[in-house]
Design an enzyme around this catalytic site. Structure first.
Site, PDB file in Angstrom:
ATOM      1  N   LYS A 115      30.959  75.774  58.594  1.00 44.10           N
ATOM      2  CA  LYS A 115      31.870  76.804  59.503  1.00 44.10           C
ATOM      3  C   LYS A 115      31.945  76.704  60.985  1.00 44.10           C
ATOM      4  O   LYS A 115      32.560  77.363  61.238  1.00 44.10           O
ATOM      5  CB  LYS A 115      31.269  78.469  58.882  1.00 44.10           C
ATOM      6  N   ASP A 164      32.976  86.890  56.354  1.00 44.07           N
ATOM      7  CA  ASP A 164      32.426  87.311  56.189  1.00 44.07           C
ATOM      8  C   ASP A 164      31.620  88.235  56.976  1.00 44.07           C
ATOM      9  O   ASP A 164      31.392  89.352  56.679  1.00 44.07           O
ATOM     10  CB  ASP A 164      30.984  86.280  56.440  1.00 44.07           C
TER      11      ASP A 164
END
Ligand code: NAD
Length: 287
Positions: A74, A111
């Site tokens: 990420k 997220d």
């Protein structure tokens, strides 16, 4: 005319058991889309995560329209993108990459938006003035950012790795000037929780492989809301204890579903049916 087909991948290590392929493809089918979602496990393929930039190039050349990005890529992926939306750029972490028709790669972090959407869905009207976040790792970082975007003004970060919590607190405080963010030791919880609107749990404790609770149930009180981001199982020991103590609760399914609904919308331009995806997700987790 048939809608444009979509080819989407999930890149990371250990992605085999992910529920994302089933979630995305079932919703796409219900929307009448031609949509294939595949896992791309770098460990199985023996490709170092540091080669994520090459993986992006290959994926685009092989006809992928978008990628979800997960552990451990990420942060690594950010420098390889043409554009990164402001929330993801500030966090330095991207979990969704869309290959534009104009040839540009755009990164997003669902997220953060997923936790925020799940929170407002599951705990509408919950006060977020003062919040304790237990767990300052990858997921905790996204949750902390979301809480501050939701208007939290005092955020206390608690982690076994105190230095990690302190680094995150400094970073968040620099970016969210309206708020006070501090790292606190575990033994501060008995003083913090009576003064707190809610607590979010973001450590692996409570997962099937790590049963139990990260802190004592005796600290829970009825004025506190309790959110757990662990979703396997959904009904964690913490949430059971919180309900028994009279707390309002939010399970980890809300964040998990909304990171997927937000990614689906970015990839397709179509708003998915969040309720349908949530029902599907809950049936998969219950299996
Ligand atoms: P991580 O390893 O990056 O971070 C975990 C953090 O928790 C570390 O900083 C560690 O020091 C801390 N920690 C571990 N045990 C602790 C304890 N007993 N008390 C306090 N701190 C403790 O992991 P992550 O990627 O942040 O994931 C954490 C959990 O979040 C996962 O296990 C997963 O279940 C859940 N998760 C949920 C979603 C969702 O969509 N609902 C998304 C991602 C992760």
């Amino acid at each position: 005319m048939n809608p444009r087909p979509h080819l989407v991948g999930l890149v990371g290590t250990g992605v085999g058991p992910s529920l994302s392929p089933a979630l995305h493809m079932t919703e796409a089918r219900a929307q009448g889309l031609d949509y294939v979602y595949r896992t791309i496990d770098l460990a199985e393929l023996q490709i170092s995560p540091t080669r994520i930039g090459e993986v992006l190039t290959w994926a685009r050349a092989l006809g992928y329209d978008a990628l979800n990005i997960t552990h451990p890529c990420k942060q690594l992926v950010v420098e390889h993108l043409d554009e990164v939306d402001p929330a993801a750029a500030a966090l330095g972490a991207v979990n969704t990459v869309v290959f534009g028709d104009d040839g540009r790669t755009r990164g997003h972090n669902t997220d953060v938006t997923g936790f925020a959407h799940g929170f407002t869905e599951g705990l509408p009207d919950a006060a977020v003035d003062t919040v304790v976040l237990v767990g300052a790792g990858g997921a905790g970082t996204a949750v902390a950012d979301a809480l501050l975007r939701l208007g939290c003004r005092r955020l206390h970060l608690v982690d076994l790795d105190v230095a990690r919590a302190a680094r995150l607190a400094d970073d968040l405080a620099a970016r969210h000037r309206h708020a006070r963010v501090a790292a606190s030791a575990f033994d501060a919880l008995p003083d913090l929780l009576p003064e707190t609107d809610g607590v979010v749990h973001a450590t692996p404790t409570g997962m099937a492989a790590h049963p139990g609770m990260a802190f004592s149930a005796e600290l829970l009180h009825p004025e506190l809301w309790v959110a757990d981001i662990v979703y396997r199982p959904l009904n964690t020991a913490l949430l059971q204890a919180a309900r028994a103590a009279g707390c309002r609760t939010l399970d980890g399914g809300h964040m998990a579903v909304h990171q997927a609904t937000d990614a689906f919308a970015l990839i397709t331009g179509i708003t998915p049916d969040a309720e349908r995806m949530s029902k599907h997700f809950r049936s998969l987790v219950a299996e």
